[in-house]
Motif scaffolding. Sequence first.
Motif, mmCIF file in Angstrom:
data_model
loop_
_atom_site.group_PDB
_atom_site.id
_atom_site.type_symbol
_atom_site.label_atom_id
_atom_site.label_comp_id
_atom_site.label_asym_id
_atom_site.label_seq_id
_atom_site.Cartn_x
_atom_site.Cartn_y
_atom_site.Cartn_z
ATOM 1 N N GLY A 1 0.825 -1.194 0.000
ATOM 2 C CA GLY A 1 0.000 0.000 0.000
ATOM 3 C C GLY A 1 0.858 1.240 0.000
ATOM 4 O O GLY A 1 2.081 1.181 -0.179
ATOM 5 N N ASP A 2 0.230 2.382 0.177
ATOM 6 C CA ASP A 2 0.986 3.619 0.304
ATOM 7 C C ASP A 2 1.942 3.504 1.495
ATOM 8 O O ASP A 2 1.614 2.900 2.525
ATOM 9 N N ALA A 3 3.124 4.084 1.355
ATOM 10 C CA ALA A 3 4.140 3.971 2.406
ATOM 11 C C ALA A 3 3.660 4.528 3.743
ATOM 12 O O ALA A 3 4.089 4.049 4.800
ATOM 13 N N GLY A 4 2.775 5.521 3.720
ATOM 14 C CA GLY A 4 2.287 6.082 4.981
ATOM 15 C C GLY A 4 1.572 5.040 5.832
ATOM 16 O O GLY A 4 1.995 4.754 6.962
ATOM 17 N N PRO A 5 0.493 4.432 5.334
ATOM 18 C CA PRO A 5 -0.182 3.388 6.102
ATOM 19 C C PRO A 5 0.677 2.146 6.342
ATOM 20 O O PRO A 5 0.566 1.514 7.401
ATOM 21 N N VAL A 6 1.557 1.787 5.403
ATOM 22 C CA VAL A 6 2.386 0.600 5.599
ATOM 23 C C VAL A 6 3.326 0.798 6.785
ATOM 24 O O VAL A 6 3.424 -0.063 7.677
ATOM 25 N N PHE A 7 4.030 1.928 6.833
ATOM 26 C CA PHE A 7 4.948 2.156 7.956
ATOM 27 C C PHE A 7 4.192 2.403 9.256
ATOM 28 O O PHE A 7 4.684 2.057 10.333
ATOM 29 N N ALA A 8 2.981 2.976 9.181
ATOM 30 C CA ALA A 8 2.158 3.118 10.380
ATOM 31 C C ALA A 8 1.732 1.751 10.902
ATOM 32 O O ALA A 8 1.698 1.521 12.119
ATOM 33 N N THR A 9 1.423 0.822 10.001
ATOM 34 C CA THR A 9 1.078 -0.546 10.402
ATOM 35 C C THR A 9 2.262 -1.213 11.090
ATOM 36 O O THR A 9 2.107 -1.875 12.137
ATOM 37 N N LEU A 10 3.454 -1.038 10.536
ATOM 38 C CA LEU A 10 4.658 -1.598 11.150
ATOM 39 C C LEU A 10 4.892 -1.011 12.540
ATOM 40 O O LEU A 10 5.265 -1.727 13.475
ATOM 41 N N GLN A 11 4.653 0.284 12.689
ATOM 42 C CA GLN A 11 4.825 0.921 13.993
ATOM 43 C C GLN A 11 3.866 0.339 15.026
ATOM 44 O O GLN A 11 4.253 0.068 16.172
ATOM 45 N N GLU A 12 2.616 0.138 14.634
ATOM 46 C CA GLU A 12 1.646 -0.425 15.570
ATOM 47 C C GLU A 12 2.012 -1.858 15.942
ATOM 48 O O GLU A 12 1.874 -2.264 17.103
ATOM 49 N N ALA A 13 2.489 -2.649 14.980
ATOM 50 C CA ALA A 13 2.924 -4.011 15.279
ATOM 51 C C ALA A 13 4.068 -4.000 16.287
ATOM 52 O O ALA A 13 4.132 -4.830 17.194
ATOM 53 N N PHE A 14 4.965 -3.063 16.135
ATOM 54 C CA PHE A 14 6.147 -2.940 16.993
ATOM 55 C C PHE A 14 5.781 -2.511 18.413
ATOM 56 O O PHE A 14 6.411 -2.953 19.385
ATOM 57 N N CYS A 15 4.759 -1.648 18.531
ATOM 58 C CA CYS A 15 4.445 -1.023 19.822
ATOM 59 C C CYS A 15 3.323 -1.711 20.604
ATOM 60 O O CYS A 15 3.299 -1.627 21.829
ATOM 61 N N ARG A 16 2.385 -2.360 19.921
ATOM 62 C CA ARG A 16 1.186 -2.867 20.592
ATOM 63 C C ARG A 16 1.282 -4.331 20.999
ATOM 64 O O ARG A 16 0.445 -4.806 21.769
ATOM 65 N N PHE A 17 2.284 -5.031 20.487
ATOM 66 C CA PHE A 17 2.340 -6.476 20.718
ATOM 67 C C PHE A 17 3.693 -6.836 21.326
ATOM 68 O O PHE A 17 4.732 -6.358 20.881
ATOM 69 N N GLY A 18 3.635 -7.680 22.352
ATOM 70 C CA GLY A 18 4.840 -7.970 23.123
ATOM 71 C C GLY A 18 4.911 -7.055 24.331
ATOM 72 O O GLY A 18 4.375 -5.939 24.318
ATOM 73 N N PRO A 19 5.545 -7.478 25.400
ATOM 74 C CA PRO A 19 5.600 -6.690 26.631
ATOM 75 C C PRO A 19 6.420 -5.420 26.446
ATOM 76 O O PRO A 19 7.491 -5.455 25.824
ATOM 77 N N PRO A 20 5.953 -4.278 26.978
ATOM 78 C CA PRO A 20 6.716 -3.035 26.854
ATOM 79 C C PRO A 20 8.122 -3.132 27.429
ATOM 80 O O PRO A 20 9.040 -2.476 26.944
ATOM 81 N N ASN A 21 8.298 -3.942 28.473
ATOM 82 C CA ASN A 21 9.613 -4.076 29.080
ATOM 83 C C ASN A 21 10.385 -5.279 28.548
ATOM 84 O O ASN A 21 11.465 -5.594 29.035
ATOM 85 N N GLY A 22 9.813 -5.955 27.543
ATOM 86 C CA GLY A 22 10.472 -7.112 26.961
ATOM 87 C C GLY A 22 11.230 -6.745 25.699
ATOM 88 O O GLY A 22 11.229 -5.601 25.252
ATOM 89 N N HIS A 23 11.869 -7.743 25.131
ATOM 90 C CA HIS A 23 12.643 -7.537 23.907
ATOM 91 C C HIS A 23 11.773 -7.914 22.708
ATOM 92 O O HIS A 23 11.290 -9.045 22.621
ATOM 93 N N VAL A 24 11.553 -6.961 21.810
ATOM 94 C CA VAL A 24 10.750 -7.160 20.609
ATOM 95 C C VAL A 24 11.587 -6.703 19.417
ATOM 96 O O VAL A 24 12.192 -5.619 19.449
ATOM 97 N N THR A 25 11.624 -7.520 18.362
ATOM 98 C CA THR A 25 12.364 -7.134 17.164
ATOM 99 C C THR A 25 11.513 -7.355 15.920
ATOM 100 O O THR A 25 10.561 -8.141 15.923
ATOM 101 N N ILE A 26 11.862 -6.651 14.870
ATOM 102 C CA ILE A 26 11.250 -6.810 13.551
ATOM 103 C C ILE A 26 12.360 -6.942 12.523
ATOM 104 O O ILE A 26 13.326 -6.162 12.524
ATOM 105 N N ASP A 27 12.207 -7.935 11.647
ATOM 106 C CA ASP A 27 13.077 -8.088 10.480
ATOM 107 C C ASP A 27 12.274 -7.606 9.278
ATOM 108 O O ASP A 27 11.206 -8.163 8.980
ATOM 109 N N LEU A 28 12.772 -6.578 8.586
ATOM 110 C CA LEU A 28 11.961 -5.860 7.599
ATOM 111 C C LEU A 28 12.678 -5.709 6.259
ATOM 112 O O LEU A 28 13.867 -5.365 6.214
ATOM 113 N N THR A 29 11.937 -5.961 5.189
ATOM 114 C CA THR A 29 12.380 -5.643 3.824
ATOM 115 C C THR A 29 11.268 -4.861 3.135
ATOM 116 O O THR A 29 10.113 -5.286 3.148
#
Length: 202
Positions: A165-193
């Motif tokens: 999709g448009d880069a705006g919604p795509v990167f916003a989707t990635l941000q929400e995945a990064f921030c909303r899932f997994g414990p805030p004090n835990g280690h969360v990573t994303i591998d992205l292309t």
Amino acid sequence: MFAGAQLSLYPMTDTFVDVILSSLDALDPWRDRLRIETDDISTLVVGPPEVLFPALRDLYASAASKGHHVVLRATLSRGCPGEPDDPICQTSALANPFEPLASRQQAALDALKSAPDTGQIADAQFSLYVMGAGDHMAEITGCIDFLRSSGTFDRSKNFCTRLTGDAGPVFATLQEAFCRFGPPNGHVTIDLTVSANSPSKR
């Protein structure tokens, strides 16, 4: 907390140096809220997610706008136990760990409504890794359910999920995945292309 991305930009053109250097100008509006270090392999961008992802979006959109096939590769991480806390990464963007999964999914969808359009298409694939204590598969499955309703979901692939999709919604989707899932004090990573203008789509 420590949060950031190790990224590399690959333009498929003889003028790759110009594409890379001119695209880096897109980071200028964000530089006062980020720590940026570059060497001959990659660029480290450190900062809070609500700054980090728009900065990556603008970098990608600038490179894509040149019309060449270009690929952005990034590893994103928050809460890595091997990194010291960095004051520049202070954020309120991470979800409350006690908030039910369904509420976090809805909050993520609501956040996407304000995502701006850039005019540049982004074809992305990524994998989310939730580490530490807790039911990591419940968090990953919950993220995938969110992605399916995000408006940017393309399809599931082996080991990753594809967004388009448009880069705006795509990167916003990635941000929400990064921030909303997994414990805030835990280690969360994303591998992205993320790819633009691929000749395979012509």
